[in-house]
Each structure stands twice: as structure tokens, then as C-alpha cells.
Motif scaffolding. Structure first.
Motif, mmCIF file in Angstrom:
data_model
loop_
_atom_site.group_PDB
_atom_site.id
_atom_site.type_symbol
_atom_site.label_atom_id
_atom_site.label_comp_id
_atom_site.label_asym_id
_atom_site.label_seq_id
_atom_site.Cartn_x
_atom_site.Cartn_y
_atom_site.Cartn_z
ATOM 1 N N GLY A 69 -30.491 -65.753 37.475
ATOM 2 C CA GLY A 69 -30.307 -67.174 37.224
ATOM 3 C C GLY A 69 -29.387 -67.577 36.109
ATOM 4 N N SER A 70 -29.164 -68.757 35.747
ATOM 5 C CA SER A 70 -28.370 -69.356 34.741
ATOM 6 C C SER A 70 -28.406 -68.526 33.444
ATOM 7 C CB SER A 70 -28.393 -70.829 34.558
ATOM 8 O OG SER A 70 -29.633 -71.290 34.241
ATOM 9 N N ASN A 71 -29.620 -68.237 33.067
ATOM 10 C CA ASN A 71 -29.560 -67.595 31.804
ATOM 11 C C ASN A 71 -29.594 -66.229 31.692
ATOM 12 O OD1 ASN A 71 -30.114 -70.133 30.100
ATOM 13 N ND2 ASN A 71 -32.290 -69.930 30.994
ATOM 14 N N GLY A 72 -29.105 -65.507 33.029
ATOM 15 C CA GLY A 72 -29.157 -64.162 33.119
ATOM 16 C C GLY A 72 -30.475 -63.334 33.259
ATOM 17 N N SER A 128 -26.775 -65.057 42.647
ATOM 18 C CA SER A 128 -26.953 -65.663 41.135
ATOM 19 C C SER A 128 -26.633 -67.201 41.647
ATOM 20 C CB SER A 128 -25.954 -65.048 40.287
ATOM 21 O OG SER A 128 -24.541 -65.077 40.920
ATOM 22 N N THR A 129 -27.412 -67.819 40.677
ATOM 23 C CA THR A 129 -27.142 -69.196 40.630
ATOM 24 C C THR A 129 -26.986 -69.730 38.912
ATOM 25 O OG1 THR A 129 -28.757 -69.460 42.307
ATOM 26 C CG2 THR A 129 -28.292 -71.350 41.266
ATOM 27 N N PRO A 130 -25.893 -70.210 38.613
ATOM 28 C CA PRO A 130 -24.503 -70.333 39.515
ATOM 29 C C PRO A 130 -24.018 -68.999 39.963
ATOM 30 C CG PRO A 130 -24.226 -70.942 37.394
ATOM 31 C CD PRO A 130 -25.729 -70.694 37.275
ATOM 32 N N PRO A 131 -23.033 -68.970 40.714
ATOM 33 C CA PRO A 131 -22.477 -67.691 41.339
ATOM 34 C C PRO A 131 -21.999 -67.236 40.035
ATOM 35 C CG PRO A 131 -22.392 -69.588 42.787
ATOM 36 C CD PRO A 131 -22.844 -70.156 41.912
ATOM 37 N N LYS A 132 -21.733 -65.769 40.039
ATOM 38 C CA LYS A 132 -21.182 -65.002 38.903
ATOM 39 C C LYS A 132 -20.890 -63.906 39.276
ATOM 40 C CE LYS A 132 -21.691 -64.057 33.927
ATOM 41 N NZ LYS A 132 -22.562 -63.919 32.843
ATOM 42 N N LYS A 133 -19.802 -63.449 39.127
ATOM 43 C CA LYS A 133 -19.142 -62.014 39.371
ATOM 44 C C LYS A 133 -19.754 -60.889 38.463
ATOM 45 C CE LYS A 133 -14.908 -63.438 41.601
ATOM 46 N NZ LYS A 133 -13.646 -63.391 41.840
#
Length: 248
Positions: free
Chosen positions: A69-72, A115-120
Motif C-alpha cells: 500500500g501507500s505506506n509500504g 502496489s498502490t500507488p504503483p511503485k518500482k
């Protein structure tokens, strides 16, 4: 009077990944036996060590979510605020699907999709994927009574009165003697001999690997004594039932 019962010393191990595989520092609780350092090509070799460590504290993510998620991942989110300028040492760990990609571009694609938001994926995190996979393939909920995830800088934070050590141990990818000496001096306060920490590391390990394994061994002793705490305290589990927490 009843006869005193001898208590056998208990071995614990702090472990860090290194070029040669895994470097382990063994400590014996309840004994004057000197600490030992040893290289293991594979984590399974460490689990089968003749020293039979009761607690193993390893600097490697354990428990991989299906989606980020957004917080990892929870442990990274929980410990970063503790470390101040050292929080960059806590890598962002993607979902399990990305961890099992051996090509960097494929890993980035999988991370984006999970992932949300998408993250590399960062290059630094990608380089430790093989070791994450190695532990992930061995771990079970039952093994959690022995093997715990830790992070060296969080461990030093704990030993340093819950303050991060301001001096880095690496600068531009190279060992920084002043930072390593500061960590050595702190570890001496927790039962290590300076000569042990200043020794030439085993082939395939660097001085910072030895220092990290040593501080992890102190956390392993805290785990044995019931003094270590998980971050986050309300940790979750992945789809395989594996705990997701950094201990210190």
C-alpha cells in the motif's frame, strides 16, 4: 541445602548478508566463552550449525505481502521515524511477486502491478532479493521461534539510548572508519571485546558486515531474555502466515 543445578550456556546468533553468503556472530549467554564469527554459504547451513543457536537475529526482510500500500511494508514504516538521518538505510521492500523476479525490469513491472500507488524497485533493494528469497523459501511459522528479522541501525538505536548514531558507517558506498569506530565503542559496552570487532573479517565479509552481525547478536540475546520488542507492535502476517516485524 539442595544441590545447585548447572545451567548450560545458550548460544544466540546475529547474522548479516555478505558477499560470501552470511556472516554470523555467535554469543554464549551465561558463559564467559568468547564470541565467534563464522561465514555460512547458505542460510540453511547456519540453521544446522553445531552451535545450535536458540535465537537468530538476521538483517533481512521476513514476511512478504501480496500487495504493497501507500505506506509500504509495515516494519519499514514503523522504524524509519526512529532513525532520523539514518532512515535511508531502511530499503522499501516490494510484494513477494517482485522479490521472485531475477531481472530488474521484470521486478519493477511486478512491483508496479502489486502496489498502490504503483511503485518500482530500487536498485539497492533488488540486489538483496536473492537473499530475501533464500530465507523466504526456508521460513515457516514454526521457525519463527528461532529466526527473527532485525535491522542493524534500529539495533544501534536501541543500544544507544533510543537515539540513532549520527555518523554513517558508509560514505559513497565505502566503509567510513569514524562511523564504524563509533559503533564498535558502543558494542564494547554490551560485552564485546574491541579486538574481536577490530579483527580482519573472514574472507567474503567486510568490517561493516561484522559490526552489523555483532549488534544483531545483542538483539538475539534480548530476544532470548524476552526484552526485545517488535516494530510495529501490532504486526501483521503475510499469506503464508509469516510474521512481518523488525525486532529490537
Amino acid at each position: 541445602m539442595p544441590e545447585a543445578v548447572a545451567v548450560d550456556p545458550v548460544c544466540v546468533a546475529g547474522v548479516d548478508g555478505c558477499k560470501a553468503g552470511w556472516v554470523a556472530v555467535f554469543r554464549w549467554v551465561g558463559s564467559n566463552r568468547a564470541s565467534e564469527v563464522q561465514i555460512f554459504p547458505h542460510f540453511a547451513d547456519l540453521l544446522a550449525s553445531e552451535h545450535e543457536p536458540r535465537k537468530i537475529a538476521v538483517d533481512m526482510p521476513i514476511g512478504l505481502p501480496q500487495r504493497i500500500g501507500s505506506n509500504g511494508r509495515g516494519p519499514e514504516k514503523a522504524v524509519r521515524p526512529l532513525l532520523g538521518m539514518r532512515q535511508s538505510t531502511v530499503f522499501s521492500i516490494p510484494a513477494r511477486a517482485a522479490i521472485y523476479c531475477e531481472d530488474y525490469r521484470e521486478a519493477c513491472s511486478a512491483a508496479l502491478a502489486h502496489s498502490t500507488p504503483p511503485k518500482k524497485v530500487s536498485k539497492q533493494a533488488f540486489h538483496i532479493f536473492p537473499k530475501i528469497r533464500e530465507i523466504d523459501q526456508l521460513m515457516t511459522p514454526e521457525l519463527e521461534t528461532r529466526v527473527y528479522e532485525v535491522h542493524p541501525e534500529v539495533a544501534f538505536w536501541r543500544l544507544n539510548g533510543q537515539e540513532p548514531i549520527a555518523i554513517p558507517k558508509k560514505v559513497k558506498g565505502s566503509s567510513y572508519p569514524a562511523g564504524l569506530d563509533a559503533r564498535r565503542d558502543l558494542l564494547v559496552q554490551f560485552g564485546f571485546v574491541a579486538n574481536f570487532l577490530d579483527q580482519k573479517p573472514p574472507k567474503g565479509a567486510a568490517r561493516d558486515d561484522l559490526m552489523d552481525a555483532a549488534v544483531n547478536a545483542v538483539i538475539a540475546e534480548r530476544l532470548l531474555n524476552g526484552d526485545a520488542e517488535p516494530f510495529p507492535t501490532d504486526f501483521g502476517r503475510d499469506e503464508r502466515g509469516l510474521r512481518m516485524a523488525i525486532w529490537a
